[in-house]
Design a protein around this motif. Structure first.
Motif, PDB file in Angstrom:
ATOM      1  N   ASN A 144       0.852  -1.186   0.000  1.00 29.59           N
ATOM      2  CA  ASN A 144       0.000   0.000   0.000  1.00 29.59           C
ATOM      3  C   ASN A 144       0.890   1.238   0.000  1.00 29.59           C
ATOM      4  N   ARG A 145       0.247   2.366   0.053  1.00 31.60           N
ATOM      5  CA  ARG A 145       0.995   3.622   0.084  1.00 31.60           C
ATOM      6  C   ARG A 145       0.254   4.638   0.933  1.00 31.60           C
ATOM      7  N   ASN A 146       0.992   5.602   1.471  1.00 33.42           N
ATOM      8  CA  ASN A 146       0.395   6.676   2.245  1.00 33.42           C
ATOM      9  C   ASN A 146      -0.174   7.739   1.310  1.00 33.42           C
ATOM     10  N   PRO A 147      -1.200   8.467   1.758  1.00 28.78           N
ATOM     11  CA  PRO A 147      -1.743   9.529   0.898  1.00 28.78           C
ATOM     12  C   PRO A 147      -0.725  10.641   0.693  1.00 28.78           C
ATOM     13  N   GLU A 148      -0.791  11.234  -0.475  1.00 29.42           N
ATOM     14  CA  GLU A 148       0.111  12.324  -0.824  1.00 29.42           C
ATOM     15  C   GLU A 148      -0.362  13.639  -0.228  1.00 29.42           C
ATOM     16  N   PHE A 149       0.603  14.557  -0.063  1.00 28.51           N
ATOM     17  CA  PHE A 149       0.289  15.883   0.452  1.00 28.51           C
ATOM     18  C   PHE A 149      -0.733  16.579  -0.447  1.00 28.51           C
ATOM     19  N   GLU A 150      -0.553  16.440  -1.761  1.00 24.92           N
ATOM     20  CA  GLU A 150      -1.480  17.072  -2.696  1.00 24.92           C
ATOM     21  C   GLU A 150      -2.869  16.463  -2.589  1.00 24.92           C
ATOM     22  N   GLU A 151      -2.941  15.140  -2.360  1.00 27.30           N
ATOM     23  CA  GLU A 151      -4.243  14.493  -2.227  1.00 27.30           C
ATOM     24  C   GLU A 151      -4.980  14.966  -0.985  1.00 27.30           C
ATOM     25  N   ILE A 152      -4.251  15.152   0.118  1.00 25.08           N
ATOM     26  CA  ILE A 152      -4.883  15.619   1.357  1.00 25.08           C
ATOM     27  C   ILE A 152      -5.472  16.998   1.164  1.00 25.08           C
ATOM     28  N   GLY A 154      -6.166  18.438  -1.664  1.00 20.74           N
ATOM     29  CA  GLY A 154      -7.229  18.404  -2.659  1.00 20.74           C
ATOM     30  C   GLY A 154      -8.558  17.989  -2.038  1.00 20.74           C
ATOM     31  N   ALA A 155      -8.514  16.965  -1.157  1.00 26.00           N
ATOM     32  CA  ALA A 155      -9.743  16.542  -0.480  1.00 26.00           C
ATOM     33  C   ALA A 155     -10.259  17.623   0.459  1.00 26.00           C
ATOM     34  N   LEU A 156      -9.326  18.317   1.151  1.00 24.95           N
ATOM     35  CA  LEU A 156      -9.745  19.403   2.036  1.00 24.95           C
ATOM     36  C   LEU A 156     -10.370  20.535   1.246  1.00 24.95           C
ATOM     37  N   SER A 157      -9.795  20.830   0.077  1.00 25.45           N
ATOM     38  CA  SER A 157     -10.370  21.872  -0.768  1.00 25.45           C
ATOM     39  C   SER A 157     -11.766  21.488  -1.236  1.00 25.45           C
ATOM     40  N   LEU A 159     -13.824  19.564   0.345  1.00 21.39           N
ATOM     41  CA  LEU A 159     -14.717  19.662   1.496  1.00 21.39           C
ATOM     42  C   LEU A 159     -15.110  21.104   1.783  1.00 21.39           C
ATOM     43  N   LEU A 160     -14.128  21.998   1.697  1.00 23.52           N
ATOM     44  CA  LEU A 160     -14.397  23.401   2.033  1.00 23.52           C
ATOM     45  C   LEU A 160     -15.212  24.102   0.959  1.00 23.52           C
ATOM     46  N   ASN A 161     -14.964  23.766  -0.287  1.00 26.75           N
ATOM     47  CA  ASN A 161     -15.625  24.491  -1.371  1.00 26.75           C
ATOM     48  C   ASN A 161     -16.936  23.854  -1.801  1.00 26.75           C
ATOM     49  N   GLY A 162     -16.940  22.530  -1.980  1.00 29.42           N
ATOM     50  CA  GLY A 162     -18.148  21.879  -2.478  1.00 29.42           C
ATOM     51  C   GLY A 162     -18.750  20.890  -1.519  1.00 29.42           C
ATOM     52  N   GLY A 163     -18.213  20.813  -0.288  1.00 29.06           N
ATOM     53  CA  GLY A 163     -18.711  19.848   0.677  1.00 29.06           C
ATOM     54  C   GLY A 163     -19.821  20.414   1.536  1.00 29.06           C
ATOM     55  N   GLY A 164     -19.919  19.879   2.766  1.00 28.37           N
ATOM     56  CA  GLY A 164     -21.003  20.262   3.660  1.00 28.37           C
ATOM     57  C   GLY A 164     -20.636  21.310   4.683  1.00 28.37           C
ATOM     58  N   ILE A 165     -19.445  21.888   4.584  1.00 33.33           N
ATOM     59  CA  ILE A 165     -19.061  22.914   5.570  1.00 33.33           C
ATOM     60  C   ILE A 165     -20.007  24.100   5.512  1.00 33.33           C
ATOM     61  N   GLY A 166     -20.410  24.466   4.280  1.00 29.99           N
ATOM     62  CA  GLY A 166     -21.296  25.625   4.150  1.00 29.99           C
ATOM     63  C   GLY A 166     -22.669  25.402   4.741  1.00 29.99           C
ATOM     64  N   GLN A 167     -23.022  24.156   5.001  1.00 27.49           N
ATOM     65  CA  GLN A 167     -24.338  23.864   5.566  1.00 27.49           C
ATOM     66  C   GLN A 167     -24.346  23.879   7.084  1.00 27.49           C
ATOM     67  N   LEU A 168     -23.161  24.027   7.706  1.00 34.99           N
ATOM     68  CA  LEU A 168     -23.119  24.018   9.167  1.00 34.99           C
ATOM     69  C   LEU A 168     -23.905  25.176   9.759  1.00 34.99           C
ATOM     70  N   GLN A 169     -23.841  26.326   9.132  1.00 36.69           N
ATOM     71  CA  GLN A 169     -24.584  27.480   9.652  1.00 36.69           C
ATOM     72  C   GLN A 169     -26.084  27.223   9.601  1.00 36.69           C
ATOM     73  N   THR A 170     -26.546  26.659   8.469  1.00 37.02           N
ATOM     74  CA  THR A 170     -27.972  26.345   8.355  1.00 37.02           C
ATOM     75  C   THR A 170     -28.378  25.301   9.393  1.00 37.02           C
ATOM     76  N   ILE A 171     -27.557  24.272   9.558  1.00 42.34           N
ATOM     77  CA  ILE A 171     -27.864  23.236  10.549  1.00 42.34           C
ATOM     78  C   ILE A 171     -27.923  23.822  11.950  1.00 42.34           C
ATOM     79  N   ASN A 172     -26.955  24.689  12.275  1.00 44.13           N
ATOM     80  CA  ASN A 172     -26.926  25.309  13.604  1.00 44.13           C
ATOM     81  C   ASN A 172     -28.146  26.192  13.825  1.00 44.13           C
ATOM     82  N   ARG A 173     -28.541  26.933  12.793  1.00 44.83           N
ATOM     83  CA  ARG A 173     -29.705  27.819  12.928  1.00 44.83           C
ATOM     84  C   ARG A 173     -30.984  27.019  13.113  1.00 44.83           C
ATOM     85  N   GLU A 174     -31.137  25.935  12.365  1.00 45.13           N
ATOM     86  CA  GLU A 174     -32.344  25.119  12.493  1.00 45.13           C
ATOM     87  C   GLU A 174     -32.398  24.414  13.850  1.00 45.13           C
TER      88      GLU A 174
END
Length: 362
Positions: A144-152, A154-157, A159-174
């Motif tokens: 096997n292999r460890n994940p690459e720095f770029e892959e980490i 990329g996944a974080l990007s 999550l932040l841009n097209g993931g569910g982070i933007g919905q946290l405010q709506t969830i908190n408000r509801e």
């Protein structure tokens, strides 16, 4: 300084018996010592990333060899690396290989290790069998292999841009809207959940025993699959008959219901008369109870009617006469009789003494 090192390297390369293939054949300064008798191991990777020849091979973060060659596998999809490992390093035959990175942006290297939880390396060394041998191949299922720095990042990007982070405010408000004004109900609900979990934990052994019993029941039913199947199959005709006679059964139950209603009405209506009859019968039963022993004593006279037993004891030296007449059925012949047979053919027997007088009579 660099020129001297390059000249030295070229001199060493020219003195070696092997063919010089370029800068990758030059040993890295400070590299691992593979000893006089290294052995080679071929490792297959699904993705070799940017691993290069002369990269380090480590066991437990200790350099024990180097990557001699990186090539494409025979299937055209798998990357293969040929490793040179110090001959004094003992690894089990089922060793695994991981593609690691020395630091966040450091160089790649290959790590060799026993499988997770395997403690038989020393035994393999002592026995001389079951060890990673020269020319062995570590297949894809053990790499096997460890994940690459770029892959980490990329996944974080993602999550932040097209993931569910933007919905946290709506969830908190509801959630705030749901909880506003319902604090007591939510607190009571949480208290009930806490009580439920506490009770479940207190009855953990009972729940475990119930699950074990259910497991045993399931095993018993599984072992008696044929009997259960046969019973269900035999029940099918009976159930079909009940289904066909459903109308008659419903009618019968309705008739029983009406009968019960009529019987209840009859009992209610005749209750007063029945009570009166029982009350009228009470004096008769009372007189029978008062008769006591008189009634059975009076029945003793029936066998000697019309004479009671006391008469038999008072007549001394005499007999009580009785006459018996017998009339045969039509067509039954009579046996020859002696004297005393009248012309009518009906025999008359002389008097027969029933009981002689007791001794001492007059």
């Amino acid at each position: 300084m660099l020129a001297v090192f390059a000249v030295g390297c070229l001199t060493l390369a020219g003195c070696s018996s092997g063919e010089f293939k370029g800068v990758y054949d030059l040993p890295l300064p400070g590299g691992a010592d593979v000893g006089d008798h290294p052995y080679s191991v071929t490792v297959q990777f699904a993705d070799v990333l940017d691993l290069v020849p002369q990269a380090a091979v480590k066991v437990g973060d200790v350099p024990v060899g180097r990557v001699r060659e990186v090539r494409l596998g025979g299937d055209g999809w798998t990357a293969e690396t040929v490793l040179e490992v110090n001959g004094d390093v003992v690894l089990p035959a089922n060793a695994v290989a991981r593609l690691r990175q020395s630091s966040l942006l450091g160089e790649k290297f290959v790590e060799l290790a026993p499988p997770d939880g395997d403690t038989k390396t020393a035994d393999a060394k002592n026995a001389g069998t079951g060890r990673l041998a020269n020319g062995a191949t570590i297949t894809l299922d053990r790499t096997n292999r460890n994940p690459e720095f770029e892959e980490i990042f990329g996944a974080l990007s993602l999550l932040l841009n097209g993931g569910g982070i933007g919905q946290l405010q709506t969830i908190n408000r509801e959630l705030s809207k749901v909880m506003d004004g319902n604090e007591e109900q939510i607190r009571s609900f949480l208290s009930g959940v806490n009580t439920l979990v506490t009770d479940l934990d207190a009855h953990r052994s009972n729940i475990t025993e119930a699950l074990d019993g259910l497991n045993r029941l399931s095993a018993t039913l599984a072992n008696r699959h044929e009997q259960v199947s046969g019973a269900l199959t035999d029940l099918t005709p009976g159930l079909q008959t009940l289904t066909d006679q459903r109308t008659q059964l419903v009618s019968m139950l309705q008739s029983l219901d009406r009968l019960g209603t009529v019987a209840t009405d009859v009992v209610d209506r005749s209750r007063a008369d029945m009570v009166a009859d029982l009350r009228a019968l009470a004096p008769i039963l009372g007189q029978l109870a008062a008769a006591g022993e008189n009634l059975p004593q009076s029945l003793q006279m029936l066998p000697t009617f019309p004479f009671p037993d006391s008469v038999l004891n008072t007549v001394k030296g005499d007999y009580v006469n009785a006459f018996v007449s017998m009339i045969p059925a039509p067509g039954v012949p009579l046996p020859p009789l002696g004297e005393g047979v009248p012309e009518t053919g009906l025999p008359v027997f002389p008097s027969v003494s029933k009981t002689p007088a007791p001794s001492g009579g007059r």
